[in-house]
Design an enzyme around this catalytic site. Structure first.
Site, PDB file in Angstrom:
ATOM      1  N   THR A  25       9.360   8.520 -45.363  1.00  0.00           N
ATOM      2  CA  THR A  25       8.548   9.637 -44.867  1.00  0.00           C
ATOM      3  C   THR A  25       9.144  10.280 -43.622  1.00  0.00           C
ATOM      4  O   THR A  25       9.354  11.486 -43.570  1.00  0.00           O
ATOM      5  CB  THR A  25       7.118   9.164 -44.565  1.00  0.00           C
ATOM      6  N   ASP A  59      26.223  -4.674 -37.456  1.00  0.00           N
ATOM      7  CA  ASP A  59      24.847  -4.480 -37.003  1.00  0.00           C
ATOM      8  C   ASP A  59      24.823  -4.493 -35.477  1.00  0.00           C
ATOM      9  O   ASP A  59      24.926  -5.536 -34.844  1.00  0.00           O
ATOM     10  CB  ASP A  59      23.965  -5.599 -37.575  1.00  0.00           C
ATOM     11  N   LYS A  78      16.704   0.045 -31.069  1.00  0.00           N
ATOM     12  CA  LYS A  78      16.348  -0.496 -29.756  1.00  0.00           C
ATOM     13  C   LYS A  78      16.780   0.421 -28.616  1.00  0.00           C
ATOM     14  O   LYS A  78      16.168   1.452 -28.391  1.00  0.00           O
ATOM     15  CB  LYS A  78      16.888  -1.917 -29.602  1.00  0.00           C
ATOM     16  N   PHE A  85      20.626 -12.342 -37.458  1.00  0.00           N
ATOM     17  CA  PHE A  85      19.305 -11.711 -37.538  1.00  0.00           C
ATOM     18  C   PHE A  85      19.511 -10.229 -37.804  1.00  0.00           C
ATOM     19  O   PHE A  85      20.153  -9.527 -37.021  1.00  0.00           O
ATOM     20  CB  PHE A  85      18.513 -11.896 -36.243  1.00  0.00           C
TER      21      PHE A  85
END
Length: 412
Positions: A293, A238, A269, A129
């Site tokens: 942004t 990851d 997280k 994931f």
């Protein structure tokens, strides 16, 4: 301090709000810190003057081995999405032998055609994931509901080892399983090169969290890292779910014992902000290539710096290691007590999980535990994952195990 906010619902209204800062946190009372909480800059073009200093105090103070650069982002998905872009840019410049695109590159990319939009790929693992944005979703293989009805890319998907637990009792079987998966990785890299879609990068979690808390041994990750080097692919670890200390080390990949574990390490997280660390050669070669942004939030670096101070001052990684051993031992005991209900207890630190006999029973246990004041999460097909805070101590473990045992007795 006083800050002015604008709120739009059916009309524009202005109101004043007082934000008290405790005296014991002096870093929150300076003007520059207060400004960070009130004024959110577009970091890519207007970073605060002290932003490099604040990065050094927070994110760069816990940089993975071999990395001195960090790119901040707002969340896990955009961290991985932009890390993928960095890998593609690096790979394409390596193919060119320089970083100057041709006129054909520039024109063809505007209509989504090669060579400007090259046929490159990222190899991921079944059960992984990595997020829900388009590129990340192509490397996510944990739940069908995440991917249903969304177009994706023709990128290779390798099997992640299906190990037997406890790991130390099945070393021979697990070594064979990992060898099988590594062989498949190499085969896929060759196949995709022959298809004209070279593997620019490999992405993997140190522990597949969402996919079921699936583990692999340090030997597997070391060999996978070498495969990436051999085939000229970037290696992306990851750590969005595993980073921040819950495995007993700040980064889960530290358990591999490698000086050069990755080319990119992404996070979010528990780090309070998103982003990715990377090697020098993966630095974007031109402005606006890795850009959005906000590109993160400077105020989160202030919070993170204080969190890191607490982790160090209170030796919380050692606390996690102690609590994790107690938690895992307790799960082993419950597994022995309820062999028809529980299996495959596993974990590093307090990053633990256990399998339940079926999905329906798993969901019932989670609900009944919630009714008794304990929040648990599901992962994979039938696992329960445990994700306590870093301040979770051994006496908290015993409190939890008592409640969990009561819930299990109702399902036996």
């Amino acid at each position: 301090m006083t800050a002015e906010y604008q709120l739009s619902i059916t009309q524009t209204m202005y109101f004043q709000v007082e934000i008290p800062f405790p005296a014991e946190f002096p870093m929150f009372t300076s003007f520059s810190s207060q400004s960070a909480f009130v004024n959110r800059p577009a970091l890519g073009i207007m970073p605060p003057e002290n932003f490099p200093e604040k990065l050094a105090e927070s994110l760069l103070s816990v940089a993975p081995s071999g990395m001195s650069r960090v790119q901040t982002m707002a969340c896990g998905s955009c961290s991985n999405e932009n890390a993928y872009k960095a890998m593609f840019i690096w790979y394409r410049n390596k193919e060119r032998g320089h970083n100057i695109p041709s006129d054909e590159d520039m024109s063809s990319c505007m209509i989504n055609q090669s060579p400007g939009c090259p046929d490159l790929s990222i190899l991921s693992f079944m059960g992984g994931f990595h997020g829900r944005t388009m590129g990340c979703l192509a490397t996510t293989h944990s739940k069908a509901i995440h991917k249903l009805d969304v177009p994706s890319f023709d990128w290779p998907i390798a099997p992640f080892p299906k190990l037997k637990y406890p790991l130390e009792e099945f070393t021979r079987e697990n070594a064979q399983e990992e060898a099988r998966c590594l062989e498949e990785v190499e085969d896929l890299i060759v196949q995709w090169r022959q298809k004209g879609r070279p593997v620019a990068g490999i992405v993997i979690e140190p522990i597949q969290a969402e996919g079921g808390d699936n583990h692999a041994t340090p030997d597997f990750f070391k060999k996978l890292r070498n495969i990436a080097r051999k085939h000229g692919s970037a290696f992306h670890v990851d750590e969005v779910q595993t980073g921040g200390g819950t495995t007993g080390k700040f980064w889960a990949h530290e358990h591999w014992g490698m000086d050069d574990p990755a080319d990119i390490v992404s996070f979010s997280k528990k780090m309070l902000t998103g982003g990715f660390y990377h090697k020098d050669e993966l630095q974007a070669d031109k402005a606006y290539r890795i850009f959005n942004t906000w590109m993160g939030d400077p105020s989160k670096n202030l919070f993170l710096a204080e969190v890191l101070n607490v982790i160090r001052r209170e030796n919380l990684l050692e606390e996690v290691t102690r609590s994790g051993k107690t938690l895992l031992q307790g799960l082993y005991q419950l597994q022995d007590q309820y062999p028809n209900l529980l299996s495959s207890a596993r974990g590093q630190g307090t990053f633990c999980a256990i399998d339940i006999r079926d999905d329906a029973t798993r969901n019932s246990i989670i609900l009944k535990a919630r009714d008794k004041g304990v929040l648990l999460g599901g992962c994979g097909d039938r696992s329960i994952r445990f994700r306590p805070a870093l301040v979770f101590k051994e006496h908290h473990v015993h409190m939890f195990l008592n409640v969990f045992s009561d819930v299990l007795a109702e399902h036996n």
